[in-house]
Design a protein around this motif. Structure first.
Motif, short mmCIF file in Angstrom:
data_model
loop_
_atom_site.label_atom_id
_atom_site.label_comp_id
_atom_site.label_asym_id
_atom_site.label_seq_id
_atom_site.Cartn_x
_atom_site.Cartn_y
_atom_site.Cartn_z
N TYR A 8 -27.87 -28.21 -49.28
CA TYR A 8 -28.96 -28.70 -48.27
C TYR A 8 -30.36 -28.77 -48.64
O TYR A 8 -31.08 -29.45 -48.11
N ILE A 9 -30.75 -27.90 -49.84
CA ILE A 9 -31.78 -28.04 -50.42
C ILE A 9 -32.11 -29.27 -51.18
O ILE A 9 -33.06 -29.85 -51.11
N ILE A 10 -30.82 -29.90 -51.60
CA ILE A 10 -30.96 -31.44 -52.43
C ILE A 10 -31.14 -32.38 -51.29
O ILE A 10 -31.83 -33.26 -51.61
N ALA A 11 -30.39 -32.34 -50.25
CA ALA A 11 -30.62 -33.28 -49.23
C ALA A 11 -32.13 -33.21 -48.60
O ALA A 11 -32.85 -34.07 -48.23
N GLY A 12 -32.65 -31.80 -48.41
CA GLY A 12 -34.09 -31.79 -48.04
C GLY A 12 -35.10 -32.40 -48.93
O GLY A 12 -35.94 -32.87 -48.43
N VAL A 13 -34.75 -32.09 -50.21
CA VAL A 13 -35.83 -32.73 -51.02
C VAL A 13 -35.83 -34.24 -51.06
O VAL A 13 -36.58 -34.81 -50.94
N TYR A 14 -34.65 -34.68 -50.84
CA TYR A 14 -34.58 -36.20 -50.82
C TYR A 14 -35.11 -36.64 -49.48
O TYR A 14 -35.98 -37.81 -49.49
N PHE A 15 -35.16 -35.97 -48.32
CA PHE A 15 -35.40 -36.43 -47.03
C PHE A 15 -37.17 -36.31 -47.24
O PHE A 15 -37.79 -37.05 -46.59
N LEU A 16 -37.28 -35.28 -47.76
CA LEU A 16 -39.10 -35.26 -47.94
C LEU A 16 -39.66 -36.34 -48.99
O LEU A 16 -40.73 -36.77 -48.50
N TYR A 17 -38.87 -36.68 -49.91
CA TYR A 17 -39.50 -37.72 -50.77
C TYR A 17 -39.25 -38.88 -49.96
O TYR A 17 -40.25 -39.80 -49.88
N ASP A 18 -38.22 -39.29 -49.11
CA ASP A 18 -38.21 -40.46 -48.33
C ASP A 18 -39.34 -40.43 -47.29
O ASP A 18 -40.07 -41.55 -46.81
N CYS A 19 -39.76 -39.31 -46.57
CA CYS A 19 -40.70 -39.34 -45.70
C CYS A 19 -42.22 -39.68 -46.19
O CYS A 19 -42.74 -40.34 -45.60
N ILE A 20 -42.25 -39.04 -47.44
CA ILE A 20 -43.47 -39.37 -48.07
C ILE A 20 -43.81 -40.90 -48.49
O ILE A 20 -44.85 -41.32 -48.21
N VAL A 21 -42.74 -41.59 -49.06
CA VAL A 21 -42.57 -42.72 -49.40
C VAL A 21 -42.85 -43.72 -48.00
O VAL A 21 -43.61 -44.81 -48.31
N ASN A 22 -42.19 -43.43 -47.12
CA ASN A 22 -42.20 -44.35 -45.82
C ASN A 22 -43.33 -43.94 -44.85
O ASN A 22 -43.38 -44.66 -43.86
N TRP A 23 -44.26 -43.16 -45.16
CA TRP A 23 -45.20 -42.73 -44.15
C TRP A 23 -46.05 -43.80 -43.79
O TRP A 23 -46.35 -43.96 -42.59
N ASN A 24 -46.60 -44.55 -44.47
CA ASN A 24 -47.48 -45.59 -44.28
C ASN A 24 -46.92 -47.02 -44.03
O ASN A 24 -47.61 -47.80 -43.30
N THR A 25 -45.68 -47.01 -44.24
CA THR A 25 -45.09 -48.41 -43.89
C THR A 25 -44.31 -48.43 -42.66
O THR A 25 -44.24 -49.09 -41.71
N ASP A 26 -43.50 -47.18 -42.38
CA ASP A 26 -42.52 -47.22 -41.33
C ASP A 26 -42.58 -46.01 -40.56
O ASP A 26 -41.87 -45.03 -41.08
N ARG A 27 -43.37 -45.65 -39.77
CA ARG A 27 -43.84 -44.15 -39.15
C ARG A 27 -42.61 -43.37 -38.56
O ARG A 27 -42.39 -42.04 -38.76
N ASN A 28 -42.12 -44.47 -37.76
CA ASN A 28 -40.76 -43.89 -37.07
C ASN A 28 -39.73 -43.38 -38.17
O ASN A 28 -39.02 -42.17 -38.06
N HIS A 29 -39.37 -44.05 -39.07
CA HIS A 29 -38.52 -43.57 -40.25
C HIS A 29 -38.98 -42.31 -40.79
O HIS A 29 -38.09 -41.69 -41.35
N ALA A 30 -40.29 -42.30 -40.99
CA ALA A 30 -40.72 -41.15 -41.82
C ALA A 30 -40.69 -40.04 -40.98
O ALA A 30 -40.26 -38.74 -41.28
N TYR A 31 -40.86 -40.14 -39.64
CA TYR A 31 -40.57 -38.83 -38.61
C TYR A 31 -39.25 -38.43 -38.44
O TYR A 31 -38.69 -37.15 -38.45
#
Length: 64
Positions: free
Chosen positions: A11-34
């Motif tokens: 779960y921690i590994i998955a959480g780090v991945y999802f946090l990274y994905d959120c940061i990367v997609n924050w400016n391009t696709d806000r719905n995906h980032a949420y």
């Protein structure tokens, strides 16, 4: 039940991945980032939930 000890870290590994994905997609696709942010919070909750019950299980077995 050794897999329970290590499964909580998935779960921690998955959480780090999802946090990274959120940061990367924050400016391009806000719905995906949420969605990624929600999954990060869910993964963090599951880590602490699993850790709590694993400790509870260990304490119960040590008292016998």
């Amino acid at each position: 039940m050794k897999y329970l000890k290590f499964s909580q870290y998935i779960y921690i590994i998955a959480g780090v991945y999802f946090l990274y994905d959120c940061i990367v997609n924050w400016n391009t696709d806000r719905n995906h980032a949420y969605l990624s942010l929600f999954l990060f919070v869910l993964a963090a909750f599951m880590f602490f939930f699993r850790r709590h019950f694993h400790k509870k299980y260990e304490d119960r077995n040590n008292n016998k």
